[in-house]
Design an enzyme around this catalytic site. Structure first.
Site, PDB file in Angstrom:
ATOM      1  CD  GLU A   1       2.129  10.357  -1.264  1.00 26.61           C
ATOM      2  OE1 GLU A   1       3.236   9.793  -1.277  1.00 26.61           O
ATOM      3  OE2 GLU A   1       1.099   9.829  -0.817  1.00 26.61           O
TER       4      GLU A   1
ATOM      5  CD  GLU B   1      -2.969  -0.983   0.347  1.00 29.50           C
ATOM      6  OE1 GLU B   1      -3.084   0.074  -0.323  1.00 29.50           O
ATOM      7  OE2 GLU B   1      -3.714  -1.957   0.189  1.00 29.50           O
TER       8      GLU B   1
END
Ligand code: ADP
Length: 473
Positions: A377, A242
């Site tokens: 990000e 993840e």
């Protein structure tokens, strides 16, 4: 550290601090490769009895742990706020979300149904069974320091696997509190083991190369995830990853811009933007742009930044000084390249905030592909807004990223909602919904956001192997 049913309380330690105040809040035993090995050995020894226990017996322990979490909800949340920084209300929500995994997988573990398959041969019968994969190694991040543990521990244990877990070095106290609960819930020795460490590398190395580990499950940055997947590849270990995200948040011209701006501001600043599903690019159709920005910036300016333990604070600190530097660098880069600043845009270092890692909630518009924030990000409290003109343009821009975790769409038009749901290349799509997550729903990303899913039936399947029996009778 908790290995083979015993707490290890002596040896080298590392210190843990409160990111809001800089205050020292604990010392934790510092483990290395030897402790990772001992924990893997303990998990290997425990596998045969745990995997042959019934799903009902395993569920009992997970349900006990759920109840203990409910009893200690307030204490766990206060610890989380102290160690990780999120406002107490958000910490309470996380404890509930974390506990939900225990309950949900306790139930789902009883429904690992096999299959019989008709054969083309009259004398042949096929039977498929699903069984636990074996010893699991887990590495978890600091941004959700309890729910990221239970999201791995609950399905692994429900499937009959044993586990060794290494929590993030910034938040080991939450992991220790969670293990105290599992032990009180009745977990047999060796079934779950905790290795705390200030340097994750030797532990990760052991996890990836020890042949007894059958599966590696990781939540963290894409760079580290790729490194671990490569290290685990020579033994073809199963991996679940993840990783990062770069979520688009799209507001079409038929949506209510005020409602959408409220949703975007709640979601963007959740956990001070330190979430892999945080919107990183907010696309607003041109007609709504001004109203959207006005509502958004009014809300941002009202947000109270500070220690999450104080009432009314909605923006806590970032995890460390490096995180503040990264956010500041992205904002400075964007402003240098022509972005417009509507709110924030500065480090907060005055008064009570001086010792913590704070950055003002920030709203930028006019963000373009040349700016770093357009692709990197952020993992911080910066909302980047971009105007668009039509459907095809925005879908193309939204999909123009190596990531593929979450995306959000605001529209009242059913057909447009359905098209966007189908056309966006992301694993999780919120349609007029800023919280498309639940223990019952599959969470995970496409592309470089990861491999596999957590939560839901898929989350259990990650810990199961398929076994086919062909019987000639
Ligand atoms: P973030 O940038 O969000 O801190 P990381 O990927 O660095 O994310 O950290 C997530 C988890 O990965 C933490 O538990 C951290 O200790 C661990 N980690 C970081 N680097 C390594 C590595 N080289 N090997 C194993 N684990 C690592």
């Amino acid at each position: 550290m908790y290995i083979n049913g015993e707490w290890l309380k002596t040896g080298q330690t590392f210190s843990v601090s409160n990111p809001a105040t800089g205050e020292h809040i604990g010392d934790v035993v510092d483990g290395g490769q030897a402790q990772a090995l001992a924990a893997i050995d303990a998990a290997s020894e425990a596998i045969s009895s745990w995997s042959s226990a019934t799903a009902y017996a395993r569920a009992e322990i997970l349900l006990n742990a759920y109840s203990l979490m409910m009893d200690r909800k307030q204490n766990l949340a206060e610890l989380m706020t102290r160690e990780q920084g999120k406002p107490l209300k958000a910490a309470l929500n996380e404890v509930q979300y974390a506990a939900d995994f225990l309950r949900w997988f306790a139930e789902e573990g009883k429904r690992v149904y096999g299959e019989t398959i008709p054969s083309a041969r009259a004398d042949q019968r096929f039977m498929v069974r699903y069984q636990g994969i074996g010893v699991v190694a887990a590495i978890t991040p600091w941004n959700y320091p309890i729910s990221m543990l239970t999201r791995k521990i609950a399905p692994a244990l429900a499937a009959g696997c044993t586990i060794v877990l290494k929590p993030a070095e910034a938040t080991p106290l939450c992991a220790i509190a969670m293990f105290e609960i599992l032990i009180e819930a009745g977990l047999p020795k060796g079934v779950a083991n905790l290795v705390t460490a200030s340097d994750p590398r030797p532990i990760g190395e052991e996890f990836c190369t020890n042949p007894a580990v059958k599966k590696l499950t990781f939540t963290g940055s894409t760079a580290v995830g790729k490194h671990l997947a490569q290290a685990a590849a020579p033994q073809l270990k199963r991996v679940s990853m993840e990783l990062g995200g770069h979520a688009p948040f799209i507001v079409f011209d038929d949506a209510d811009p005020v409602h959408a701006a409220k949703g975007a501001s709640l979601l963007k600043f959740l956990n001070t933007g330190q979430a892999c599903i945080s919107p990183n690019r907010i696309f607003v159709q041109r007609d709504l742009f001004d109203t959207f920005i006005q509502t958004f910036s009014a809300r941002v300016k009202k947000m109270k930044v500070g220690n999450g333990a104080e009432p009314g604070v909605s923006i806590g600190p970032l995890v460390n000084a490096a995180a503040v530097d990264k956010v500041a660098a992205q904002v400075d880069d964007a402003l240098r390249k022509g972005a417009i600043l509507h709110a924030g845009g500065e480090r907060l270092e005055q008064g009570a905030l001086a010792k913590g890692h704070f950055y003002a909630p920030t709203l930028l518009s006019g963000v373009t592909p040349e700016m770093r924030i357009y692709r990197q990000e952020t993992f911080g409290p910066v909302a980047a807004v971009i105007a668009f003109d039509d459907y095809d343009e925005v879908i193309e821009k939204a999909n123009d990223t190596n990531y593929g975790l979450a995306a959000y769409v605001y529209t009242q038009n059913l057909s447009r909602a359905m098209h966007a749901f189908e056309d966006l290349n992301f694993g999780i799509i919120g349609i007029n919904d800023i919280n498309p997550t639940s223990a019952a729903a599959p969470f995970g990303g496409m592309n470089e956001s990861g491999l596999g899913r957590e939560g839901a039936r898929e989350g259990l399947a990650e810990y199961l192997e398929t076994k086919l029996g062909g019987f000639s009778i």
